[in-house]
Design a protein around this motif. Sequence first.
Motif, PDB file in Angstrom:
ATOM      1  N   ALA A  92      15.237  -8.017 -56.513  1.00 23.37           N
ATOM      2  CA  ALA A  92      15.977  -7.657 -55.273  1.00 23.37           C
ATOM      3  C   ALA A  92      16.957  -8.563 -54.777  1.00 23.37           C
ATOM      4  O   ALA A  92      18.012  -7.350 -54.430  1.00 23.37           O
ATOM      5  CB  ALA A  92      14.695  -9.168 -54.288  1.00 23.37           C
ATOM      6  N   ALA A  93      17.431  -9.602 -55.954  1.00 23.55           N
ATOM      7  CA  ALA A  93      18.592 -10.414 -55.367  1.00 23.55           C
ATOM      8  C   ALA A  93      20.139  -9.480 -56.045  1.00 23.55           C
ATOM      9  O   ALA A  93      21.325  -8.936 -55.465  1.00 23.55           O
ATOM     10  CB  ALA A  93      19.620 -11.438 -56.317  1.00 23.55           C
ATOM     11  N   GLN A  94      19.736  -8.685 -57.146  1.00 17.15           N
ATOM     12  CA  GLN A  94      20.105  -7.328 -57.510  1.00 17.15           C
ATOM     13  C   GLN A  94      20.448  -6.719 -56.940  1.00 17.15           C
ATOM     14  O   GLN A  94      22.435  -5.764 -56.915  1.00 17.15           O
ATOM     15  CB  GLN A  94      19.983  -6.711 -58.708  1.00 17.15           C
ATOM     16  CG  GLN A  94      19.101  -8.069 -60.227  1.00 17.15           C
ATOM     17  CD  GLN A  94      19.098  -7.829 -61.667  1.00 17.15           C
ATOM     18  OE1 GLN A  94      18.051  -6.571 -61.666  1.00 17.15           O
ATOM     19  NE2 GLN A  94      20.024  -8.133 -62.744  1.00 17.15           N
ATOM     20  N   GLN A  95      19.247  -5.976 -56.564  1.00 23.66           N
ATOM     21  CA  GLN A  95      19.708  -4.963 -55.304  1.00 23.66           C
ATOM     22  C   GLN A  95      20.421  -4.945 -54.190  1.00 23.66           C
ATOM     23  O   GLN A  95      21.527  -4.368 -53.430  1.00 23.66           O
ATOM     24  CB  GLN A  95      18.322  -4.115 -55.013  1.00 23.66           C
ATOM     25  CG  GLN A  95      18.107  -2.957 -54.579  1.00 23.66           C
ATOM     26  CD  GLN A  95      18.952  -1.906 -54.817  1.00 23.66           C
ATOM     27  OE1 GLN A  95      18.864  -1.592 -55.900  1.00 23.66           O
ATOM     28  NE2 GLN A  95      19.984  -0.927 -54.252  1.00 23.66           N
ATOM     29  N   LEU A  96      19.962  -6.187 -53.851  1.00 26.42           N
ATOM     30  CA  LEU A  96      20.886  -6.302 -52.423  1.00 26.42           C
ATOM     31  C   LEU A  96      22.564  -7.165 -52.959  1.00 26.42           C
ATOM     32  O   LEU A  96      23.394  -6.972 -52.082  1.00 26.42           O
ATOM     33  CB  LEU A  96      20.112  -8.441 -51.948  1.00 26.42           C
ATOM     34  CG  LEU A  96      19.268  -8.314 -51.281  1.00 26.42           C
ATOM     35  CD1 LEU A  96      18.704  -9.000 -50.452  1.00 26.42           C
ATOM     36  CD2 LEU A  96      19.159  -6.972 -49.532  1.00 26.42           C
ATOM     37  N   TRP A  97      22.670  -7.727 -53.446  1.00 25.16           N
ATOM     38  CA  TRP A  97      24.082  -7.492 -54.071  1.00 25.16           C
ATOM     39  C   TRP A  97      25.180  -5.765 -54.474  1.00 25.16           C
ATOM     40  O   TRP A  97      25.800  -6.455 -54.349  1.00 25.16           O
ATOM     41  CB  TRP A  97      24.413  -8.351 -54.917  1.00 25.16           C
ATOM     42  CG  TRP A  97      26.109  -8.489 -55.665  1.00 25.16           C
ATOM     43  CD1 TRP A  97      26.148  -8.570 -56.708  1.00 25.16           C
ATOM     44  CD2 TRP A  97      26.477  -9.240 -55.301  1.00 25.16           C
ATOM     45  NE1 TRP A  97      27.728  -8.735 -56.856  1.00 25.16           N
ATOM     46  CE2 TRP A  97      28.029  -9.552 -55.533  1.00 25.16           C
ATOM     47  CE3 TRP A  97      26.668 -10.354 -54.291  1.00 25.16           C
ATOM     48  CZ2 TRP A  97      28.848 -10.244 -54.901  1.00 25.16           C
ATOM     49  CZ3 TRP A  97      27.400 -10.659 -53.679  1.00 25.16           C
ATOM     50  CH2 TRP A  97      28.674 -10.709 -53.807  1.00 25.16           C
ATOM     51  N   SER A  98      24.294  -5.355 -54.931  1.00 26.94           N
ATOM     52  CA  SER A  98      24.804  -4.038 -55.328  1.00 26.94           C
ATOM     53  C   SER A  98      25.028  -3.262 -53.617  1.00 26.94           C
ATOM     54  O   SER A  98      25.973  -2.532 -53.610  1.00 26.94           O
ATOM     55  CB  SER A  98      23.980  -3.316 -55.869  1.00 26.94           C
ATOM     56  OG  SER A  98      24.389  -1.484 -56.580  1.00 26.94           O
ATOM     57  N   GLU A  99      23.794  -3.545 -52.805  1.00 26.74           N
ATOM     58  CA  GLU A  99      24.117  -2.948 -51.660  1.00 26.74           C
ATOM     59  C   GLU A  99      25.183  -3.463 -50.985  1.00 26.74           C
ATOM     60  O   GLU A  99      26.109  -2.503 -50.199  1.00 26.74           O
ATOM     61  CB  GLU A  99      22.822  -3.046 -50.936  1.00 26.74           C
ATOM     62  CG  GLU A  99      21.475  -1.844 -51.352  1.00 26.74           C
ATOM     63  CD  GLU A  99      22.159  -0.449 -51.247  1.00 26.74           C
ATOM     64  OE1 GLU A  99      22.556  -0.417 -50.140  1.00 26.74           O
ATOM     65  OE2 GLU A  99      21.303   0.121 -52.420  1.00 26.74           O
ATOM     66  N   PHE A 100      25.395  -4.730 -51.187  1.00 21.41           N
ATOM     67  CA  PHE A 100      26.254  -5.737 -50.078  1.00 21.41           C
ATOM     68  C   PHE A 100      27.726  -5.673 -51.149  1.00 21.41           C
ATOM     69  O   PHE A 100      28.861  -5.135 -50.208  1.00 21.41           O
ATOM     70  CB  PHE A 100      26.257  -6.965 -50.650  1.00 21.41           C
ATOM     71  CG  PHE A 100      27.728  -8.151 -49.919  1.00 21.41           C
ATOM     72  CD1 PHE A 100      27.525  -7.954 -48.486  1.00 21.41           C
ATOM     73  CD2 PHE A 100      28.809  -8.440 -50.508  1.00 21.41           C
ATOM     74  CE1 PHE A 100      28.572  -8.887 -47.965  1.00 21.41           C
ATOM     75  CE2 PHE A 100      29.526  -9.379 -50.382  1.00 21.41           C
ATOM     76  CZ  PHE A 100      29.726  -9.529 -48.724  1.00 21.41           C
TER      77      PHE A 100
END
Length: 59
Positions: free
Chosen positions: A47-55
């Motif tokens: 989840a953290a990886q995906q959020l960082w990617s989106e950000f």
Amino acid sequence: MRSYEQLARIAYEAACKKALDIGIREEGDSAPWDQLDPGCKETWIAAAQQLWSEFTTTH
């Protein structure tokens, strides 16, 4: 810069605190990060990886 695991831990601890604050969890219901099973940690890290990617794609 923080690692994905550090970001995941921060998010997990924030979610646990919020759940306690709004009354959907009680003190001691949530395990400390260090006691989570590896699969649960991997979920939070993903989840953290995906959020960082989106950000990073929006900023």
